[in-house]
Design an enzyme around this catalytic site. Sequence first.
Site, PDB file in Angstrom:
ATOM      1  N   ASP A 129      -9.061 -19.346  47.542  1.00 29.19           N
ATOM      2  CA  ASP A 129      -7.581 -19.697  47.767  1.00 29.19           C
ATOM      3  C   ASP A 129      -7.676 -20.654  48.916  1.00 29.19           C
ATOM      4  O   ASP A 129      -7.501 -20.514  49.833  1.00 29.19           O
ATOM      5  CB  ASP A 129      -6.734 -18.565  48.082  1.00 29.19           C
ATOM      6  CG  ASP A 129      -5.450 -19.017  47.924  1.00 29.19           C
ATOM      7  OD1 ASP A 129      -5.158 -20.457  47.678  1.00 29.19           O
ATOM      8  OD2 ASP A 129      -4.363 -18.249  48.183  1.00 29.19           O
ATOM      9  N   THR A 186      -8.027 -24.977  50.642  1.00 26.21           N
ATOM     10  CA  THR A 186      -7.254 -26.242  50.553  1.00 26.21           C
ATOM     11  C   THR A 186      -7.883 -27.224  49.585  1.00 26.21           C
ATOM     12  O   THR A 186      -8.997 -26.714  49.032  1.00 26.21           O
ATOM     13  CB  THR A 186      -7.027 -26.816  52.061  1.00 26.21           C
ATOM     14  OG1 THR A 186      -8.174 -26.641  52.800  1.00 26.21           O
ATOM     15  CG2 THR A 186      -5.927 -25.924  52.880  1.00 26.21           C
TER      16      THR A 186
END
Length: 283
Positions: free
Chosen positions: A160, A162
């Site tokens: 998860d 950026t």
Amino acid sequence: MALDTSWYTEEWAGQGAAISLKIRDKVHDEQSTYQRIEIYETETFGTLMTLDGLVMVTDRDNFVYHEMMSHPALFTHPDPRRVLVIGGGDCGTLHEVLKHPTVELAEQVELDERVTRASEKFFPELCESNNDRRARLHFADGIQWVADAPPGTYDVIIVDSTDPVGPAAGLFSETFYQNCFRALRPRGIVVGQSESPLFHADLIRSMQRSLKAAGFGEAATLFFPQCTYPSGWWSATMGGKNITLANFRNSDTAAGMFATRYYNQPIHAAALASPEFLRHPEK
Ligand code: AG3
């Protein structure tokens, strides 16, 4: 700090487009060791967190992303017990993972502890399960964590992250996927957020290629809407270690083992359908 009538805008680099959310107030602004963390109260999307000016999570639409990052992979695995979340500092993915009764251990490895501390304060519902006895929160470099993990440690690894720039770039590399492959048990699955199908189709194709080059027998991309991320259309790409990604525990999802707001059995099947331009790389 009252900022009424202002708008927060994320310009989508190189796309000639942007998203704007009307904000009531800025409630937090901090430069951590890694990035600038800003939190706003919006008029209609609840609380918004941005990192270095980019939208990460809003109250209103994060459920779609967090459910799609977790449930397809966890329902594809026959018996997910040990799960690793890399990044995910707002804890929304961890919260979804812990809904699965088979999960015995859910480790989250986030680089920036400040993101999690800010989330605990401003997104309490995402952090609801942080004290679950199966949850472990670590603040460390996820790339190194996976490189150091003993072989066969996890059933599912969820990335998860950026966008693939700066410290997150390494989370999209073949070397990283090789380490994931090693750290997974047989039938293990890695899934990573893979950006916008409309804006970043090349990234999705290269992720699928890198996963296969790293040893994963299959790669499959899930598509879903995410209205506050670039283009409003998002994806997550899975790699399977000796497991067929087209099959999943249909009966468990249909039986509604726990409450979701987006994910269900027909959504899972539909999310696996690829648009023509991604099925045929030349398009
Ligand atoms: N993870 C995906 C962030 C990518 C958004 N990109 C952007 N706004 N340019 C967010 C973390 C959610 N747990």
